[in-house]
Design an enzyme around this catalytic site. Sequence first.
Site, PDB file in Angstrom:
ATOM      1  N   LYS A 157       1.056  -1.443  -0.142  1.00 19.65           N
ATOM      2  CA  LYS A 157      -0.008  -0.110  -0.154  1.00 19.65           C
ATOM      3  C   LYS A 157       1.001   1.863  -0.047  1.00 19.65           C
ATOM      4  O   LYS A 157       1.321   1.583   0.934  1.00 19.65           O
ATOM      5  CB  LYS A 157      -0.836  -0.292   0.865  1.00 19.65           C
ATOM      6  CG  LYS A 157      -2.071   0.883   1.420  1.00 19.65           C
ATOM      7  CD  LYS A 157      -2.232   1.350   2.589  1.00 19.65           C
ATOM      8  CE  LYS A 157      -3.305   3.121   3.002  1.00 19.65           C
ATOM      9  NZ  LYS A 157      -2.155   3.826   1.888  1.00 19.65           N
ATOM     10  N   GLY A 163       5.961   5.190   9.177  1.00 21.42           N
ATOM     11  CA  GLY A 163       4.936   6.157   8.936  1.00 21.42           C
ATOM     12  C   GLY A 163       4.754   6.995  10.457  1.00 21.42           C
ATOM     13  O   GLY A 163       4.927   6.968  12.018  1.00 21.42           O
ATOM     14  N   SER A 164       3.236   7.395  10.934  1.00 19.29           N
ATOM     15  CA  SER A 164       3.337   8.093  11.845  1.00 19.29           C
ATOM     16  C   SER A 164       3.358   6.891  12.989  1.00 19.29           C
ATOM     17  O   SER A 164       2.957   5.888  13.091  1.00 19.29           O
ATOM     18  CB  SER A 164       1.915   9.036  12.241  1.00 19.29           C
ATOM     19  OG  SER A 164       0.552   8.015  12.227  1.00 19.29           O
ATOM     20  N   VAL A 165       3.181   7.747  14.526  1.00 19.18           N
ATOM     21  CA  VAL A 165       3.284   6.754  15.903  1.00 19.18           C
ATOM     22  C   VAL A 165       1.673   6.246  15.916  1.00 19.18           C
ATOM     23  O   VAL A 165       1.217   5.557  15.830  1.00 19.18           O
ATOM     24  CB  VAL A 165       3.616   7.381  16.889  1.00 19.18           C
ATOM     25  CG1 VAL A 165       3.547   6.635  17.969  1.00 19.18           C
ATOM     26  CG2 VAL A 165       4.612   7.742  16.610  1.00 19.18           C
ATOM     27  N   PRO A 166       0.665   7.156  15.866  1.00 19.63           N
ATOM     28  CA  PRO A 166      -0.761   6.270  16.220  1.00 19.63           C
ATOM     29  C   PRO A 166      -1.111   6.006  14.730  1.00 19.63           C
ATOM     30  O   PRO A 166      -2.042   4.215  15.082  1.00 19.63           O
ATOM     31  CB  PRO A 166      -1.541   7.892  15.634  1.00 19.63           C
ATOM     32  CG  PRO A 166      -0.640   9.093  15.774  1.00 19.63           C
ATOM     33  CD  PRO A 166       0.350   8.520  15.545  1.00 19.63           C
ATOM     34  N   THR A 167      -1.112   5.966  14.280  1.00 17.86           N
ATOM     35  CA  THR A 167      -0.954   4.557  12.351  1.00 17.86           C
ATOM     36  C   THR A 167      -0.349   3.613  13.242  1.00 17.86           C
ATOM     37  O   THR A 167      -1.164   2.706  13.157  1.00 17.86           O
ATOM     38  CB  THR A 167      -0.509   5.105  11.300  1.00 17.86           C
ATOM     39  OG1 THR A 167      -1.805   6.431  11.019  1.00 17.86           O
ATOM     40  CG2 THR A 167      -1.014   3.931  10.147  1.00 17.86           C
ATOM     41  N   GLU A 215       8.756   1.946  11.455  1.00 11.04           N
ATOM     42  CA  GLU A 215       9.624   3.092  11.462  1.00 11.04           C
ATOM     43  C   GLU A 215       8.348   4.644  11.952  1.00 11.04           C
ATOM     44  O   GLU A 215       7.726   4.774  10.569  1.00 11.04           O
ATOM     45  CB  GLU A 215      10.753   3.017  10.312  1.00 11.04           C
ATOM     46  CG  GLU A 215      11.643   4.481  10.560  1.00 11.04           C
ATOM     47  CD  GLU A 215      12.556   4.683  11.538  1.00 11.04           C
ATOM     48  OE1 GLU A 215      13.117   5.314  11.869  1.00 11.04           O
ATOM     49  OE2 GLU A 215      12.752   3.588  11.492  1.00 11.04           O
ATOM     50  N   CYS A 244      12.244  11.224   8.098  1.00  9.36           N
ATOM     51  CA  CYS A 244      12.897  10.982   9.091  1.00  9.36           C
ATOM     52  C   CYS A 244      13.795  11.106  10.790  1.00  9.36           C
ATOM     53  O   CYS A 244      13.021  11.025  11.822  1.00  9.36           O
ATOM     54  CB  CYS A 244      12.679   9.424   9.052  1.00  9.36           C
ATOM     55  SG  CYS A 244      11.983   8.486   8.099  1.00  9.36           S
ATOM     56  N   SER A 257      21.381  10.134   6.422  1.00 11.24           N
ATOM     57  CA  SER A 257      22.080   7.955   6.470  1.00 11.24           C
ATOM     58  C   SER A 257      22.366   7.455   5.092  1.00 11.24           C
ATOM     59  O   SER A 257      21.568   7.668   4.116  1.00 11.24           O
ATOM     60  CB  SER A 257      20.519   7.563   7.164  1.00 11.24           C
ATOM     61  OG  SER A 257      20.522   8.280   8.753  1.00 11.24           O
TER      62      SER A 257
END
Length: 435
Positions: A169, A222-226, A250, A284, A385
């Site tokens: 996705k 992606g995001s922490v909440p997701t 990540e 990131c 990086s």
Amino acid sequence: MIGDQEHRTHLIQHQVMPHKHSHKLAKFYYATSELVQKAIETALQARVSWERVPLKDKFDMWLKAADLMAGKYRQDLNATTMLGQSKTIIQAEIDSAAELIDFLRFNALYAKEGTKWQPRSPEPNVTVNKLRLRGLEGFVAAISPFNFTAIGGNLAYTPAMMGNVVLWKPSDTAILSNFTIYKIMREAGVPGGVVSFIPSDGPVFGDTVTKSPHLAAINFTGSVPTFQRLWAQVGENLPNMRNFPRLVGECGGKNYHLVHPSADVTSVVNGTIRSAFEYCGQKCSACSRAYFPESLWPEIKEKLLSVQKELKVGDVREPDSFMSAVIDAKAFKRITGYIEHAKASSKTSIIAGGKYDDRSWLTAATEALKDSAGNFYINDKSTGSVVAQQPFGGARLSGTNDKAGGLQYALRWTSPQAIKQTMVPLTDIKYPYMV
């Protein structure tokens, strides 16, 4: 794209240029939950034949794809990343060409080296011990972000290289560059059923894959909440699953620069601005906090303001643009919210660094802050990086710290099986000391 078949639905979407909203760059279609389920079934069927393909042949496909990206399709990758994700010339080249190619080549190299190890067989005439690296049982759901084209390729195709089947996705705001990767990998020989390309609404995709008993892993950036929501959904559905799914994530970091009084001010200013402003801070590893010693603040402030005035915000097709637009309206609203909050706050202050000896401070800071980040840079900016040089992964709630671009990342997508083959019959039930 599911298997070799293209699907179009009534859920029509468009990707626009972030720096020119009136320009529709790509038209695509959201998958329905029924199509996501069809992709799962297609992947499970493809897994049987894909597992039979020797790892060496898979590695060769990945190296062929890297060559295609380095030559024939290099500027296609760069152009679709520039226009679709609003990256400047250098940022697109670093990402969609250089890093993506490095991911493919180094992951193939590391996997080749990592698969050489076998357990010891002290008495080979009696017992032979082997280790077989299988793909995970089921399918991998790869959910990739907009900010790095290379991440999309890595999330979807590194698990595939190790014998897994993948539902990819991509981000709505990176559709065109990610689909370019998909087409290149097909040209390199990767069968359609191995990686299905499935643009879809996030909750629809997440609900469908986390309810499947065949989910083997989620590979997410992606995001922490997701990521927290996906983890919770997997936990809720765990009793119905065939395996304990592997969750690799990540997430967005809150990276900091901690400046010592002995630091070179010019380096501090340039490093902080580049880390914070590169790609509008949408990395990131972008710097979002900086802690300056009080003694250096007047000079740092003066240089910050001076350098900031020289930086051009403009169209990515203009070579002198340092950065361009943020990715979409959601990002714009969030960032302007920070600005308004800062304007309204009465609690602004400068935080000074600690007082340490110049021969021991870096060592002390490195030790004291060892748990604070997955990647820790000394006398350098927090971005940039390089695959095989600084394997990247966020710690704490910034991710599961699996170090993309390092030796262990490809092996993370295998399910080791220890095999013991005894070469002589067991003729007596008694242990030797009983005789």
